[in-house]
Design an enzyme around this catalytic site. Structure first.
Site, PDB file in Angstrom:
ATOM      1  N   LYS A   1       0.814  -1.223   0.000  1.00 33.77           N
ATOM      2  CA  LYS A   1       0.000   0.000   0.000  1.00 33.77           C
ATOM      3  C   LYS A   1       0.846   1.271   0.000  1.00 33.77           C
ATOM      4  O   LYS A   1       0.511   2.269   0.638  1.00 33.77           O
ATOM      5  CB  LYS A   1      -0.983   0.007   1.178  1.00 33.77           C
ATOM      6  CG  LYS A   1      -1.795  -1.275   1.343  1.00 33.77           C
ATOM      7  CD  LYS A   1      -2.437  -1.733   0.036  1.00 33.77           C
ATOM      8  CE  LYS A   1      -3.483  -0.768  -0.497  1.00 33.77           C
ATOM      9  NZ  LYS A   1      -4.044  -1.224  -1.806  1.00 33.77           N
TER      10      LYS A   1
ATOM     11  N   HIS B   1       7.265  -7.251  -2.652  1.00 32.67           N
ATOM     12  CA  HIS B   1       7.261  -6.678  -1.299  1.00 32.67           C
ATOM     13  C   HIS B   1       8.385  -7.292  -0.458  1.00 32.67           C
ATOM     14  O   HIS B   1       8.417  -7.109   0.763  1.00 32.67           O
ATOM     15  CB  HIS B   1       5.925  -6.954  -0.596  1.00 32.67           C
ATOM     16  CG  HIS B   1       4.752  -6.225  -1.174  1.00 32.67           C
ATOM     17  ND1 HIS B   1       4.825  -4.934  -1.638  1.00 32.67           N
ATOM     18  CD2 HIS B   1       3.449  -6.623  -1.346  1.00 32.67           C
ATOM     19  CE1 HIS B   1       3.627  -4.554  -2.068  1.00 32.67           C
ATOM     20  NE2 HIS B   1       2.793  -5.559  -1.919  1.00 32.67           N
TER      21      HIS B   1
ATOM     22  N   SER C   1      -4.454   2.661   4.660  1.00 31.17           N
ATOM     23  CA  SER C   1      -4.728   1.982   3.394  1.00 31.17           C
ATOM     24  C   SER C   1      -4.705   0.463   3.587  1.00 31.17           C
ATOM     25  O   SER C   1      -5.552  -0.259   3.042  1.00 31.17           O
ATOM     26  CB  SER C   1      -3.699   2.402   2.344  1.00 31.17           C
ATOM     27  OG  SER C   1      -4.033   1.884   1.078  1.00 31.17           O
TER      28      SER C   1
END
Length: 651
Positions: free
Chosen positions: A404, A459, A489
């Site tokens: 995010k 990630h 988020s």
């Protein structure tokens, strides 16, 4: 908006409750006969009225102090403008005590000759607002407004019972010379109740023994009042209060507003109130712990030898508190005088002055997350086999982010830069094919045989990426975002992602997980710090989400330069145009709405939600923001990236 006539009516520009007061009765108050011995307690609603009613009753009535009389506060200190029990006020024996929310200009004329005593208690308006909001939910005579934001706007506009807090406080203070009046604040009463009881006794000409003062102070504490049927207002008839929804006395604290008001609401409140409040000579405390911590800090500076002695001897914190009590608080100003804080309070607050790591963050469920080498991954989505030895090409490009943080946005930008067919709309290939996830090969692609240049998203933390990246062969674009917006988020994303744990509705508990790194991708600080501190191992470009929002074109040019891609002005324009949030949200290739239902519950929301900077302010309360800062601030200050926390800062 205007309050409903069912709940409020106006008399001479002031809001009253119907069914409890009438125009005819209010007209008689101007000439209400005053006696020299009368005492009037005046407040704006939810400012400590019942507390002060109780204190005055305890000061004046021995039978209240010793428990021999079972008379409740509505008989001891009835409401002037709301004669609920139809008492004969004229014939009441002296001294008569009255409570009132009246503004100065509606008080009986006789009050203005400075014959009688007026005690005015004010409270910081943010706590008043929050207390008022909760009270409206239990009172059957007030309109219930479910949305706190709407209630706050009514409060700020003075469209509530007793109108504007500012007008009420300013009115009484600016006309103080017309009355024999004592001003107290709720906060100073919380800070040093005994001192305020003595101040009241002196003002009212009441001489009590030390033992009697002790009895007043003891029985006027919040817990004692809440348990006292004479004082807790639970004697009110069912038609006034719905006790199944809450109690008249709720918390009795200072600073509870921080647990309800979001940062945005706090800023909105300040924008309306701040200028006029700065002109008030009454100085309010907004959080009792702030003042106590400041006091302790000052005490510590003046008691170094005492503390060193205690620490050397290995004594407990309570002994340290006793040592601190050797020093008075005259240096703290008029609010403290020469009083001393109780040892228990010092002990409690010394602890709260330090960042406290709550124990709410629980381990995530194995159904949703698992750990690999200390890093959390989503279950069933990740394939980590052979990633360490994944073969890297010089032309490879890796987009690395914490979740995010602008991942999809950057995927879209790089796809637009690298693929003319994406820019001109001739190719209808979505982002999951353009820039697939390295550790989550959702579509089971043959990554090894993909055409160059290969574009991957990830990630992963720095220590789990393929070894080949560390020889600076491939290029890494690392995008980071301010962690408060990331947190909010992530919270909303977890609710729509089927593969994550969306069972936790409470944002506060989710925040504790985030702060403890018990979420996908573990701790934000570790992720960002890790990549930055090992930047020399990679051919890497760092960008922030906020600088991309501020000047997207500049960031696109920076990316082109880093990637060695030469685009014409027209092509750059096309990239910038199609990479805007609204264009992405409408583009089926870029909005991730193509994800199947077993990944995303599209009925609950969209992958792309708002795409703003500073939206955290609309979710995080002030207390949550302070809690967040207490955990993150020190380490964040050492990061070289400077984050923008609000969209207005970008302008």
């Amino acid at each position: 908006m205007q309050p409903a006539e069912k709940y409020l009516f106006t008399y001479k520009g002031f809001y009253f409750q119907p069914d409890m007061a009438s125009m005819e009765y209010l007209e008689t108050l101007e000439d209400f006969e005053i006696r020299d011995s009368d005492v009037f307690l005046v407040t704006y609603p939810k400012s400590g009225t019942i507390w002060t009613q109780n204190i005055l009753s305890l000061i004046y009535h021995e039978g209240h102090r010793d428990g021999t009389e079972k008379v409740d506060l509505l008989d001891r200190v009835p409401w002037l403008e709301y004669n609920i029990r139809n008492m004969d006020y004229i014939s009441r024996p002296s001294p008569r005590l009255f409570a009132s929310h009246l503004p100065y200009y509606l008080a009986p004329k006789g009050l203005r000759n400075r014959r009688v005593k007026v005690v005015y208690v004010a409270r910081n308006p943010k706590d008043v607002l929050v207390s008022y909001y909760h009270f409206s939910k239990t009172s059957l005579k007030l309109e219930e407004v479910e949305d706190f934001g709407i209630f706050m706007e009514r409060f700020l506009a003075g469209k509530v019972l007793a109108n504007s807090w500012l007008d009420h406080v300013e009115g009484w203070y600016s006309h103080r010379d017309d009355f024999d009046i004592l001003f107290l604040t709720y906060e100073e009463m919380k800070k040093n109740l005994r001192s305020c009881v003595l101040k009241l006794c002196n003002f009212l000409g009441k001489r009590l023994t030390e033992k009697e003062v002790d009895a007043v102070v003891d029985q006027a504490t919040f817990n004692k009042m809440k348990a006292d049927p004479r004082a807790n207002y639970e004697f009110l008839p069912p038609g006034l209060i719905d006790l199944s929804r809450g109690h008249f006395l709720r918390k009795g604290t200072v600073g509870d507003w921080k647990n309800t008001m979001t940062v945005t609401q706090n800023e909105r409140f300040d924008s309306v109130f701040k200028e006029r409040m700065e002109k008030l000579p009454i100085k309010f405390c907004w959080d009792i712990n702030d003042e106590l911590c400041a006091a302790i800090s000052m005490l510590k500076r003046h008691s170094t030898l005492a503390m060193m002695e205690v620490l050397r001897s290995g004594h407990s914190l309570s002994v340290l508190s006793d040592k601190l009590l050797l020093f008075d608080l005259t240096a703290l100003g008029d609010s403290a005088g020469s009083t001393r804080f109780p040892t228990a309070s010092l002990t409690r607050v010394i602890g709260t002055c330090k960042p406290t790591h709550h124990d709410k963050a629980m381990q995530p469920h194995e159904k949703h997350l698992f750990t690999y080498k200390g890093f959390y991954f989503p279950a069933e989505l990740v394939s980590l086999d052979s990633l360490e030895d994944f073969e890297i090409r010089d032309s490879d490009i890796f987009i690395v982010t914490y979740p995010k943080s602008g991942t999809v946005w950057t995927q879209n930008i790089l796809s637009l830069i690298l693929h003319e067919g994406h820019r001109d709309g001739t190719e209808h290939i979505d982002l999951l094919d353009r820039a697939p996830w390295l550790e989550a090969n959702v579509r089971n692609m043959d990554y090894v045989n993909r055409l160059s240049p290969r574009l991957f998203a990830s990630h992963l933390p720095y220590y789990l990426v393929p070894k080949g990246l560390r020889n600076r062969r491939g290029k890494v674009v690392y995008v980071t975002r301010n962690p408060k917006d990331v947190l909010v988020s992530c919270y909303h994303f977890y609710k729509i992602a089927v593969t994550f744990d969306d069972e936790e509705e409470d944002f506060g508990i989710f925040m504790e997980r985030f702060l403890a790194g018990k979420v996908v991708a573990s701790l934000w600080l570790d992720h960002v710090e890790g990549w930055y501190s090992h930047r020399d191992d990679f051919n890497i470009l760092f960008l922030t989400y906020e600088e991309m929002k501020k000047d997207l074109r500049s960031c696109v040019l920076k990316l082109c330069n880093f990637l060695g891609k030469r685009l014409t002005e027209k092509e750059v324009d096309a990239v910038v145009d199609q990479a805007t949030f609204n264009k992405m949200k409408a583009d089926p290739r870029a909005n991730y709405d193509f994800l199947p239902a077993n990944f995303m519950d599209h009925s609950k929301g969209h992958f792309l939600r708002k795409g703003t900077v500073g939206d955290w302010k609309n979710t995080m309360t002030v207390a949550q923001s302070e809690r967040f800062d207490s955990v993150f601030k020190e380490r964040m200050e050492k990061l070289p990236m400077k984050f923008c926390w609000d969209m207005s800062d970008l302008l």
